[in-house]
Motif scaffolding. Structure first.
Motif, mmCIF file in Angstrom:
data_model
loop_
_atom_site.group_PDB
_atom_site.id
_atom_site.type_symbol
_atom_site.label_atom_id
_atom_site.label_comp_id
_atom_site.label_asym_id
_atom_site.label_seq_id
_atom_site.Cartn_x
_atom_site.Cartn_y
_atom_site.Cartn_z
ATOM 1 N N SER A 451 1.037 -1.268 0.213
ATOM 2 C CA SER A 451 0.230 -0.020 -0.165
ATOM 3 C C SER A 451 1.199 1.021 0.029
ATOM 4 O O SER A 451 0.489 2.091 -0.470
ATOM 5 C CB SER A 451 -1.091 0.275 1.435
ATOM 6 N N VAL A 452 1.790 1.299 0.625
ATOM 7 C CA VAL A 452 2.794 2.083 1.187
ATOM 8 C C VAL A 452 4.007 1.852 0.616
ATOM 9 O O VAL A 452 4.796 1.511 1.300
ATOM 10 C CB VAL A 452 2.753 3.377 2.021
ATOM 11 N N LEU A 453 5.068 2.690 -0.422
ATOM 12 C CA LEU A 453 6.898 2.275 0.060
ATOM 13 C C LEU A 453 6.852 3.510 0.175
ATOM 14 O O LEU A 453 6.973 4.762 -0.612
ATOM 15 C CB LEU A 453 6.916 2.128 -1.724
ATOM 16 N N ARG A 454 7.951 3.192 1.195
ATOM 17 C CA ARG A 454 9.266 4.752 1.389
ATOM 18 C C ARG A 454 9.788 5.183 0.085
ATOM 19 O O ARG A 454 11.382 3.668 1.108
ATOM 20 C CB ARG A 454 9.496 4.956 2.933
ATOM 21 N N LEU A 455 10.863 5.497 -0.292
ATOM 22 C CA LEU A 455 11.950 5.904 -1.563
ATOM 23 C C LEU A 455 12.666 6.901 -0.354
ATOM 24 O O LEU A 455 12.681 7.875 -0.088
ATOM 25 C CB LEU A 455 11.588 6.360 -2.555
ATOM 26 N N GLU A 456 13.573 6.005 0.274
ATOM 27 C CA GLU A 456 15.034 6.663 1.158
ATOM 28 C C GLU A 456 16.159 7.213 0.427
ATOM 29 O O GLU A 456 15.871 8.495 1.429
ATOM 30 C CB GLU A 456 14.851 5.330 2.035
ATOM 31 N N ALA A 457 16.756 6.612 -0.570
ATOM 32 C CA ALA A 457 17.850 6.953 -1.095
ATOM 33 C C ALA A 457 18.339 6.747 -1.776
ATOM 34 O O ALA A 457 17.830 5.686 -2.673
ATOM 35 C CB ALA A 457 19.019 7.451 0.591
ATOM 36 N N CYS A 458 19.073 7.627 -3.061
ATOM 37 C CA CYS A 458 19.964 7.074 -3.983
ATOM 38 C C CYS A 458 21.228 6.657 -3.762
ATOM 39 O O CYS A 458 22.140 6.752 -2.923
ATOM 40 C CB CYS A 458 19.803 8.428 -4.862
#
Length: 634
Positions: A451-458
């Motif tokens: 339902s939700v993904l957290r995109l944290e860093a490159c």
């Protein structure tokens, strides 16, 4: 050729004919003995192959024949040498020639016989000087020159037997000229600068060689006591394997694409959860196409412990989702310079102290910055506005402690669909998203199930695009510095076409490696906002220590927590046992007991003590006791 000692072979070797391939026959280092060469262990077993690529003169050992003394001559030694006749006779002409004559020498070999030699109706007297000019098949072309006769040319068979002695040369030779003769070693010489006794010279070389499965060139002293044979002609097809680390291949882009075989798989596979890592075993052949150009995004599911690495080639589409926070501390940790953070309060929250404001459902907060309220206290500065949207709405400035709990949801109004590249360009990381369009190239896009993904860093770690040789159209990307292994290049043609399927668009990370990766990301060393100390309740251990006077401040009577009235019990004693004794209540109880037994209270004291609940409870009890004594006299 017949096996020779390593020293004998190297001393007779002409550097112009390198490289040469040798086979270990036997010697001190037999059947895999381990010894140290150039600071590293090396193993020579019978049958091993060495490819000699260079020899370098290190020094010259000089040995006095009579006194058995050994010295080391510098390469700059300026003394002159003369060949010394060998006192030992040779029993055949062939033996003499094999030991002393080299075709590369400028002057012919000179020798004599201790008996007359009759050949072709001619006689060569004993002690006559004979000069060997050339070899013609199984015969030697020689000439003789006596003091009263003209030079005579003859052919002597190599099988001629007798007692032959070498004659010494008359000219003086430098050390470099002696070494250039390449005769049999050690050579017996005379040197006036070193004395009148014969000496033996033995050059010591450093031999540079290539061995199977040795990463670096091996440097071996020529004095190593092993026997070798030259097998160059029959071993021309041999390919010497040079092991490489996958991390070293990153610096060898000019050699790519290439096929390679794995010598030793990765030491640890606790990185990705996939099907291709377990196949990276010894003997597996892979094709390395080149260095990957894709960047990656670290992502995590909001609930659970699943973490992913998304390649920039991922073709799914995302929609932004509001972030959720449960403490003011999380709000402070998410605040980034130059960016606005607005949240809505979704749960009523009351402050612990009088100066801490309460928050109500629907309050809108604009998070501004962190402030240092005191030397040990940090607060979050926010602007609060009501839930009603008005043009001239007034805002209130709040300072919220970091340990204040609550429920906050980020205020966003964004229904746009983003690609992964657009997320990186337009949205600040970290951000919460949901996959609203699957990647059509994946048979199963696991990201769409969250339902939700957290995109944290490159993540900018370099990868190598590879494929299994039996499946050249399906590629995967290996991070060499995370998944290093040993391999060697194969001399095979590579697959000309680039792979059409990418297995590494979505890689699920194993949890221990996820936390390891977080520490390696840029900016991970910056400390988060400090967490304030946890608050302790009034009835906790700290409050008890303060009440007993053990703290730094003077104990004060508890004003907020009033002890419960004791339960009534039938008793003849005027002293009532309290349920929660403490120093303050015990002191009051003893004082009242002593006053009631000696004299009645005066009105001032009664009025002063009436402010305490303990006083009221005791008066009622005393009245009850007196009534019981009247009804039931003792």
């Amino acid at each position: 050729m017949e096996p020779l000692s390593f020293q004998e072979y190297i001393c007779s070797l002409n550097p112009a004919v390198l490289p040469r391939i040798l086979r270990i026959c036997s010697g001190v280092y037999f059947q895999g003995s381990v010894y140290e060469i150039s600071g590293s262990e090396c193993c020579l077993s019978t049958g091993d192959l060495l490819k000699i690529i260079a020899i370098k003169l290190q020094n010259v050992i000089c040995k006095d024949v009579e006194r058995e003394q050994t010295t080391e001559l510098p390469l700059t030694f300026r003394g002159l040498f003369q060949p010394c006749p060998d006192p030992q006779p040779y029993t055949s002409l062939e033996e003499l020639i094999q030991s002393k004559w080299r075709a590369q020498e400028a002057q012919p070999l000179c020798f004599f016989s201790d008996a007359d030699i009759a050949v072709d109706r001619q006689v060569i007297p004993k002690a006559q000087r004979i000069f060997l000019e050339a070899l013609q098949g199984k015969k030697a072309a020689v000439r003789t020159a006596g003091s009263h006769s003209k030079p005579c040319w003859l052919q002597l068979p190599l099988s001629l037997r007798g007692r032959f002695f070498e004659c010494g040369r008359q000219q003086d030779l430098t050390l470099q000229e002696v070494l250039g003769l390449q005769g049999g070693w050690p050579q017996r010489l005379l040197c006036p600068a070193l004395g009148s006794c014969p000496i033996l010279l033995s050059p010591v070389y450093e031999v540079q060689a290539i061995m199977h499965l040795r990463k670096d060139v091996v440097k071996i002293p020529s004095t190593l006591e092993v026997d070798v044979e030259d097998v160059t002609e029959e071993m021309q097809h041999i390919h010497f394997i040079k092991p490489l680390l996958l991390s070293e291949v990153l610096q060898m882009e000019e050699a790519l694409p290439v096929q390679a075989e794995i010598l030793e798989g990765p030491s640890s596979t606790a990185i990705f959860k996939n099907d291709w890592i377990p196949r990276l075993q010894k003997g597996q052949q892979i094709q390395i196409h080149g260095k990957g150009c894709a960047w990656r995004i670290l992502a995590s599911a909001r609930k659970g412990t699943r973490h992913f690495l998304l390649s920039s080639t991922y073709q799914g589409r995302f929609r932004r989702r509001p972030r959720e926070f449960t403490t003011v501390y999380e709000l402070a940790a998410s605040l980034q310079a130059g960016q606005h953070l607005r949240v809505v309060v979704t749960q009523d929250c009351e402050g612990h102290e009088e100066d801490v404001p309460s928050l109500s459902v629907g309050d809108r907060l604009e998070v501004r910055c962190l402030l240092q309220a005191s030397t040990s206290t940090t607060v979050l500065l926010c602007n609060r506005s009501s839930s009603e949207e008005e043009e001239d709405q007034e805002t209130e400035e709040l300072m919220l402690p970091l340990d204040l709990g609550g429920s906050f949801v980020e205020e966003t109004c964004d229904s746009k669909k983003y690609s992964l590249a657009e997320v990186l360009q337009q949205l600040p990381l970290p951000c919460d998203v949901k996959v609203v369009a699957k990647d059509p190239s994946l048979a199963r896009d696991i990201l769409s199930s969250f339902s939700v993904l957290r995109l944290e860093a490159c993540v900018t770690e370099p990868f190598l695009v590879s494929s299994f040789c039996e499946e050249p159209n399906e590629s995967f990307e290996i991070p060499p510095r995370w998944l290093d292994m040993s391999l060697f290049f194969l001399e095979k043609p590579v697959h000309p076409q680039a792979p059409s399927t990418d297995w590494s668009r979505v890689e699920e990370l194993k949890e221990p490696f996820y936390y390891h990766l977080l520490k390696q990301l840029p900016g991970s060393s910056a400390p988060p906002p400090p967490r304030p100390p946890k608050r302790k309740g009034a009835g906790g251990e700290a409050a008890v220590r303060t009440a007993k006077g053990t703290g730094p401040e003077k104990a004060k009577p508890p004003s907020l927590a009033v002890p419960k009235p004791p339960s009534f019990q039938k008793t003849s004693s005027p002293f009532i046992e309290r349920s929660t004794p403490n120093e303050y209540s015990t002191h009051l109880h003893l004082r009242r007991a002593s006053q009631s037994s000696k004299a009645p209270r005066d009105k001032g004291m009664e009025k002063s003590d009436s402010d305490h609940d303990y006083e009221t409870v005791d008066e009622d009890l005393q009245k009850t006791i007196r009534k019981m004594q009247t009804v039931f006299p003792f």
